[in-house]
Design a protein around this motif. Structure first.
Motif, PDB file in Angstrom:
ATOM      1  N   LYS A   1       0.807  -1.272  -0.174  1.00  0.00           N
ATOM      2  CA  LYS A   1      -0.098  -0.053  -0.104  1.00  0.00           C
ATOM      3  C   LYS A   1       0.677   1.349   0.023  1.00  0.00           C
ATOM      4  CE  LYS A   1      -4.092  -1.947   2.141  1.00  0.00           C
ATOM      5  NZ  LYS A   1      -5.130  -1.668   3.365  1.00  0.00           N
ATOM      6  N   ASP A   2       1.899   1.215   0.557  1.00  0.00           N
ATOM      7  CA  ASP A   2       2.803   2.522   0.776  1.00  0.00           C
ATOM      8  C   ASP A   2       3.640   2.760  -0.545  1.00  0.00           C
ATOM      9  OD1 ASP A   2       2.490   2.762   3.391  1.00  0.00           O
ATOM     10  OD2 ASP A   2       4.217   1.533   4.084  1.00  0.00           O
ATOM     11  N   VAL A   3       3.790   1.869  -1.106  1.00  0.00           N
ATOM     12  CA  VAL A   3       4.417   2.025  -2.749  1.00  0.00           C
ATOM     13  C   VAL A   3       3.316   2.452  -3.552  1.00  0.00           C
ATOM     14  CG1 VAL A   3       5.364   0.905  -4.834  1.00  0.00           C
ATOM     15  CG2 VAL A   3       6.268   0.222  -2.286  1.00  0.00           C
ATOM     16  N   SER A   4       2.153   1.903  -3.492  1.00  0.00           N
ATOM     17  CA  SER A   4       0.841   2.412  -4.444  1.00  0.00           C
ATOM     18  C   SER A   4       0.682   3.775  -4.112  1.00  0.00           C
ATOM     19  CB  SER A   4      -0.171   1.326  -4.023  1.00  0.00           C
ATOM     20  OG  SER A   4      -0.011  -0.004  -4.575  1.00  0.00           O
ATOM     21  N   ILE A   5       0.610   4.031  -2.758  1.00  0.00           N
ATOM     22  CA  ILE A   5       0.229   5.623  -2.335  1.00  0.00           C
ATOM     23  C   ILE A   5       1.080   6.490  -2.777  1.00  0.00           C
ATOM     24  CG2 ILE A   5      -0.293   6.888  -0.520  1.00  0.00           C
ATOM     25  CD1 ILE A   5      -1.251   4.440   0.940  1.00  0.00           C
ATOM     26  N   SER A   6       2.460   6.190  -2.836  1.00  0.00           N
ATOM     27  CA  SER A   6       3.404   7.019  -3.258  1.00  0.00           C
ATOM     28  C   SER A   6       3.542   7.217  -4.552  1.00  0.00           C
ATOM     29  CB  SER A   6       4.891   6.387  -2.726  1.00  0.00           C
ATOM     30  OG  SER A   6       5.114   6.475  -1.449  1.00  0.00           O
ATOM     31  N   LEU A   7       3.295   6.345  -5.360  1.00  0.00           N
ATOM     32  CA  LEU A   7       3.114   6.138  -6.852  1.00  0.00           C
ATOM     33  C   LEU A   7       2.080   7.245  -7.116  1.00  0.00           C
ATOM     34  CD1 LEU A   7       4.200   5.290  -9.628  1.00  0.00           C
ATOM     35  CD2 LEU A   7       2.634   3.244  -9.367  1.00  0.00           C
ATOM     36  N   LYS A   8       0.790   6.912  -6.832  1.00  0.00           N
ATOM     37  CA  LYS A   8      -0.376   7.826  -6.908  1.00  0.00           C
ATOM     38  C   LYS A   8      -0.020   9.312  -6.792  1.00  0.00           C
ATOM     39  CE  LYS A   8      -3.817   4.372  -6.373  1.00  0.00           C
ATOM     40  NZ  LYS A   8      -4.940   4.017  -5.528  1.00  0.00           N
ATOM     41  N   LYS A   9       0.726   9.478  -5.743  1.00  0.00           N
ATOM     42  CA  LYS A   9       0.923  11.115  -5.218  1.00  0.00           C
ATOM     43  C   LYS A   9       1.995  11.596  -6.395  1.00  0.00           C
ATOM     44  CE  LYS A   9       0.733  10.838  -0.067  1.00  0.00           C
ATOM     45  NZ  LYS A   9       1.186  10.829   1.045  1.00  0.00           N
ATOM     46  N   ILE A  10       2.827  10.818  -6.766  1.00  0.00           N
ATOM     47  CA  ILE A  10       3.964  11.248  -7.652  1.00  0.00           C
ATOM     48  C   ILE A  10       3.331  11.591  -8.990  1.00  0.00           C
ATOM     49  CG2 ILE A  10       5.921  10.572  -9.071  1.00  0.00           C
ATOM     50  CD1 ILE A  10       7.262   9.674  -6.590  1.00  0.00           C
ATOM     51  N   LEU A  11       2.290  10.570  -9.412  1.00  0.00           N
ATOM     52  CA  LEU A  11       1.527  10.914 -10.616  1.00  0.00           C
ATOM     53  C   LEU A  11       0.558  11.805 -10.809  1.00  0.00           C
ATOM     54  CD1 LEU A  11       0.824   7.015 -11.609  1.00  0.00           C
ATOM     55  CD2 LEU A  11       2.447   8.650 -12.789  1.00  0.00           C
ATOM     56  N   GLN A  12       0.005  12.152  -9.346  1.00  0.00           N
ATOM     57  CA  GLN A  12      -0.839  13.338  -9.187  1.00  0.00           C
ATOM     58  C   GLN A  12       0.144  14.746  -9.191  1.00  0.00           C
ATOM     59  OE1 GLN A  12      -2.923  12.570  -5.645  1.00  0.00           O
ATOM     60  NE2 GLN A  12      -4.371  10.870  -6.808  1.00  0.00           N
ATOM     61  N   ARG A  13       0.953  14.583  -8.781  1.00  0.00           N
ATOM     62  CA  ARG A  13       2.070  15.734  -8.740  1.00  0.00           C
ATOM     63  C   ARG A  13       2.554  16.201 -10.191  1.00  0.00           C
ATOM     64  NH1 ARG A  13       7.133  14.695  -5.437  1.00  0.00           N
ATOM     65  NH2 ARG A  13       5.411  13.876  -4.030  1.00  0.00           N
ATOM     66  N   LYS A  14       2.784  15.209 -11.001  1.00  0.00           N
ATOM     67  CA  LYS A  14       3.136  15.615 -12.253  1.00  0.00           C
ATOM     68  C   LYS A  14       2.008  15.976 -13.023  1.00  0.00           C
ATOM     69  CE  LYS A  14       5.549  13.303 -16.028  1.00  0.00           C
ATOM     70  NZ  LYS A  14       6.291  11.910 -16.704  1.00  0.00           N
ATOM     71  N   LYS A  15       1.031  15.185 -12.827  1.00  0.00           N
ATOM     72  CA  LYS A  15      -0.296  15.800 -13.625  1.00  0.00           C
ATOM     73  C   LYS A  15      -0.720  17.292 -13.324  1.00  0.00           C
ATOM     74  CE  LYS A  15      -5.203  14.276 -14.546  1.00  0.00           C
ATOM     75  NZ  LYS A  15      -6.155  13.640 -14.032  1.00  0.00           N
ATOM     76  N   PHE A  16      -0.546  17.646 -12.058  1.00  0.00           N
ATOM     77  CA  PHE A  16      -0.941  18.848 -11.620  1.00  0.00           C
ATOM     78  C   PHE A  16       0.042  19.963 -12.253  1.00  0.00           C
ATOM     79  CE2 PHE A  16       0.029  22.167  -8.657  1.00  0.00           C
ATOM     80  CZ  PHE A  16      -1.292  22.983  -8.756  1.00  0.00           C
ATOM     81  N   MET A  17       1.310  19.545 -12.292  1.00  0.00           N
ATOM     82  CA  MET A  17       2.443  20.204 -13.033  1.00  0.00           C
ATOM     83  C   MET A  17       2.294  20.548 -14.634  1.00  0.00           C
ATOM     84  SD  MET A  17       5.866  19.033 -10.935  1.00  0.00           S
ATOM     85  CE  MET A  17       6.936  20.202 -11.773  1.00  0.00           C
ATOM     86  N   LEU A  18       2.013  19.580 -15.132  1.00  0.00           N
ATOM     87  CA  LEU A  18       1.541  19.591 -16.498  1.00  0.00           C
ATOM     88  C   LEU A  18       0.205  20.403 -16.880  1.00  0.00           C
ATOM     89  CD1 LEU A  18       2.214  15.750 -17.647  1.00  0.00           C
ATOM     90  CD2 LEU A  18       3.590  17.675 -18.277  1.00  0.00           C
ATOM     91  N   GLN A  19      -0.644  20.408 -15.937  1.00  0.00           N
ATOM     92  CA  GLN A  19      -1.835  21.515 -16.145  1.00  0.00           C
ATOM     93  C   GLN A  19      -1.421  22.863 -15.923  1.00  0.00           C
ATOM     94  OE1 GLN A  19      -4.530  19.660 -13.419  1.00  0.00           O
ATOM     95  NE2 GLN A  19      -5.499  17.917 -15.024  1.00  0.00           N
ATOM     96  N   LYS A  20      -0.691  23.035 -15.127  1.00  0.00           N
ATOM     97  CA  LYS A  20      -0.173  24.415 -14.851  1.00  0.00           C
ATOM     98  C   LYS A  20       0.613  25.122 -16.114  1.00  0.00           C
ATOM     99  CE  LYS A  20       1.459  25.780 -11.013  1.00  0.00           C
ATOM    100  NZ  LYS A  20       2.298  25.885  -9.640  1.00  0.00           N
TER     101      LYS A  20
END
Length: 316
Positions: A297-316
């Motif tokens: 679960k820790d790995v899955s959560i960390s992966l989702k956070k990084i992907l969301q962060r990257k998505k947010f940066m691309l949207q900006k």
């Protein structure tokens, strides 16, 4: 000829690797299969290392061991698979004597390192579940000393095996019945006495398979006893979930390695050995990051956070 006579023996300058199969119609299919496996292995293991480096919540001993395992799996697969892929595309898969000894040396290093890293991870789980209050104090020091010890012992073992292999004189027959340079197929080509080499293989195989296995078994006996004392179903489930991915990795790796190296020579088959070798040289390095990412679960959560962060940066 590629061999120069030296009394009744020959100095081999090149070997032919027989590969996984001699059937020409299967070569392209096998190339595509193992090319796909190798791409998943590279992406999975380098991705796991990158994720652990970038995620601050994964900066603890458990994931330092996991990043080391991913590094070992990436290197192990890279030592073996590219040459195997080349063999599917060429009529005669040649490997020079120096390349062969170099491949053997690094293969042994990463194989032994994986054995002890898996054992260290089992001990880490034991401390985390059985002695949680002492976990940070105990593992903060032992993590680094364990990892350093693993690589030192692996290099030492590989140096001894390769050093004694270099002493061997090989026959004119220079076809290695395998898809990479491994100890047992090479010894089958020897003309000189191989007693010391075979003894070393037996001793190191017993030590490097049984010592980590006993460490893992002892750790899990204590872990299971501790889990059974947990009253809440949720607590038990979480504890078992932490260990299940590691148990899966251990079973596949040690099972295939034991099948290859601990069988008596009288019943050992190189063709069967190739199949078991595929598991610990190509399949296990591919499966480990998948097992740990899908069941952690820790790995899955960390992966989702990084992907969301990257998505947010691309949207900006």
């Amino acid at each position: 000829m590629k061999n120069m006579a030296a009394g009744n023996y020959f100095t081999v300058t090149e070997f032919f690797l027989a590969g996984l199969s001699g059937k020409q119609e299967l070569q392209i299919l096998l190339f595509l299969l193992f090319f796909g496996i190798y791409m998943v292995t590279v992406a999975g293991n380098l991705g796991m290392i990158t994720l652990i480096v970038l995620s601050s919540n994964l900066h603890n001993p458990m994931y330092y061991f996991l990043s080391s395992l991913s590094f070992i799996d990436f290197c192990q697969s890279t030592v073996v698979t590219p040459k195997m892929l080349l063999g599917f595309l060429t009529e005669k898969n040649l490997i020079s004597y120096c390349e062969c000894m170099t491949q053997l040396y690094f293969f042994i290093i990463f194989s032994i390192a994986e054995c002890y890293t898996l054992a260290a991870m089992a001990y880490d789980h034991y401390v985390a579940i059985c002695k949680p209050l002492l976990y940070t104090i105990t593992m903060s020091y032992q993590t680094y000393s364990s990892l350093i010890s693993v690589y030192i012992f692996s290099v030492l073992s590989a140096s001894i095996h390769t050093g004694f292999m270099i002493r061997i004189w090989f026959c004119k027959l220079d076809v290695i019945n395998h898809y990479f340079c491994d100890l047992l197929p090479l010894l089958k080509l020897a003309c000189s006495n191989t007693y010391i080499n075979e003894l070393l293989i037996l001793i190191f195989s017993i030590v490097n398979i049984f010592v980590p296995t006993l460490t893992i078994i002892a750790s899990y006996i204590s872990i299971i006893a501790s889990i059974l004392r947990i009253k809440s179903t949720e607590g038990r489930s979480k504890a078992f979930s932490t260990c299940s991915s590691h148990i899966s990795a251990v079973t596949v790796f040690f099972g295939s390695a034991a099948f290859m190296y601990l069988q008596p020579s009288s019943v050992r088959s190189m063709d069967q050995g190739k199949v078991s070798s595929v598991f610990y040289t190509t399949v296990v390095p591919m499966l480990n990051p998948l097992i740990y990412s899908l069941r952690n679960k820790d790995v899955s959560i960390s992966l989702k956070k990084i992907l969301q962060r990257k998505k947010f940066m691309l949207q900006k």
